[in-house]
Design an enzyme around this catalytic site. Structure first.
Site, PDB file in Angstrom:
ATOM      1  N   ASP A  98       4.820  -8.779 -18.727  1.00 41.00           N
ATOM      2  CA  ASP A  98       5.853  -8.868 -17.694  1.00 41.00           C
ATOM      3  C   ASP A  98       5.307  -8.836 -16.273  1.00 41.00           C
ATOM      4  OD1 ASP A  98       4.983  -6.289 -17.899  1.00 41.00           O
ATOM      5  OD2 ASP A  98       6.957  -5.364 -17.857  1.00 41.00           O
ATOM      6  N   ARG A 143      10.985  -2.963 -23.049  1.00 43.37           N
ATOM      7  CA  ARG A 143      12.024  -2.168 -22.407  1.00 43.37           C
ATOM      8  C   ARG A 143      12.740  -2.982 -21.334  1.00 43.37           C
ATOM      9  NH1 ARG A 143       9.475   3.407 -21.555  1.00 43.37           N
ATOM     10  NH2 ARG A 143       8.001   2.104 -20.458  1.00 43.37           N
ATOM     11  N   GLY A 179       1.199   2.648 -21.262  1.00 42.48           N
ATOM     12  CA  GLY A 179       1.101   2.506 -22.717  1.00 42.48           C
ATOM     13  C   GLY A 179      -0.175   1.767 -23.072  1.00 42.48           C
TER      14      GLY A 179
END
Ligand code: F6P
Length: 325
Positions: A132, A174, A12
């Site tokens: 993350d 997510r 992304g």
């Protein structure tokens, strides 16, 4: 002929990727390399979409979101045939050194690619709004995404207070609750739901009850997209049954968090990591992601960067609870 350095964005897109591309291109030129842009991530590498980049081709992009090279995920790169085609593109264009800007999927792919083709030299920059990745305190794009979410929640707070409502605001992430947690602290949210911790509905109802008892006129709960309780709409439906005092509304911020001008923090991080990545490639480093830890640039091998997520800070979680009194 000058030695070449390829650069691509994968996964992304994240605000600050352009600043990173600019830093890679100009540092490469500064050190005497020829920078080559690879379009649409691994997919462009497979299909041979490469072009030389000049200093002026990266003019006027440091402040722009998205990426001039395009980004994306490539199912073909997951196959040995896809990676072979990618390697052939690199050979054809005489590129041995590559800088990847992306997230954990990008680096998992890079690890396999390097195992198969160890003559390549690959470094990665952490480009994802999710923050993350293990091995860096911050990823490129995270600060911008948090600031966008904070601005949106501030606006929602106005209407929530005026109408006496409870808002569930869903932010991206997510597998990761970083955007949710930072937004919750920065906006003074009543509660935050993240995938890293089990969601306790009774505790949320207690927080809302406590606020209601002391005449709070509205409340905000931030929900990470990946929380096991579901998205904001599902959580709203569950809370409606348990806590009927406020009218409830749910807002999903979605991809708006990935667009727009990067913050100064993201531009500086991207510029620094982009430049140092070229220097490290020049010195012979490979197979690692660059990051910043306590202000220092550090390298973490791909296998470690993708093995574990960066842990969430328990202090921030506690802060949301304490400061929502
Ligand atoms: O990894 C970045 C991210 O924005 C996540 O926060 C989100 O879950 C996902 O990408 C959305 O992916 P897509 O753009 O494919 O819908």
């Amino acid at each position: 002929m000058k030695e070449r350095i390829g650069v691509l964005c994968s996964g992304g897109d994240a605000p600050g990727m352009n600043a990173a591309i600019r830093a890679v291109v100009r540092t490469a030129l500064y050190l005497g390399y020829e920078p080559i842009g690879i379009y649409r991530g691994y997919e462009g590498l497979i299909s041979g979409q490469v072009t030389p980049l000049s200093a002026s081709s990266v003019s006027g992009i440091i402040h722009r979101g998205g990426t001039i090279l395009g980004a994306g995920r490539s199912p073909r790169f997951l196959t040995p045939e896809g990676r072979k085609a990618a390697y052939e593109t690199l050979q054809k264009h005489n590129i041995q050194k590559i800088i990847l800007i992306g997230g954990d999927g990008t680096f998992k792919g890079a690890k396999v690619f390097l195992d198969e083709y160890p003559d390549l030299q690959i470094l990665g920059l952490p480009g994802t709004i999710d923050n993350d990745l293990y091995g860096t305190d911050l990823t490129i794009g995270f600060d911008t995404a948090v600031n966008i979410a904070v601005e949106a929640v501030d606006r929602l707070r106005d209407t929530a207070a005026a109408m006496g409502r409870l808002f569930l605001v869903e932010v991206m992430g997510r597998d990761s609750g970083f955007i949710a947690l930072y937004t919750a602290v920065a906006c003074g949210a009543e509660a935050v739901l993240i995938p890293e911790t089990p969601t306790d509905f009774e505790a949320i109802v207690r927080v809302l009850e406590r606020g209601w008892q002391r005449q709070k006129t509205s409340a905000i709960i931030i929900v990470a997209e990946g929380d096991e309780a579901g998205g904001a709409l599902q959580v709203a439906a569950q809370l409606e049954q348990r806590f009927p005092h406020y009218e409830i509304r749910a807002t999903v911020l979605g991809h708006i968090q990935r667009g727009g001008n990067p913050t100064a923090t993201d531009r500086i991080l991207a510029s620094k990591l982009g430049a140092v990545a070229v220097e490290r490639l020049h010195e012979g480093a490979s197979g690692a992601m660059l990051g910043v830890q306590n202000g220092e640039v550090v390298l973490t091998p791909f296998f470690r960067a993708v093995k574990a997520h960066q842990p969430v800070n328990p202090l921030l979680l506690k802060l949301v609870e304490i400061l929502s009194l």
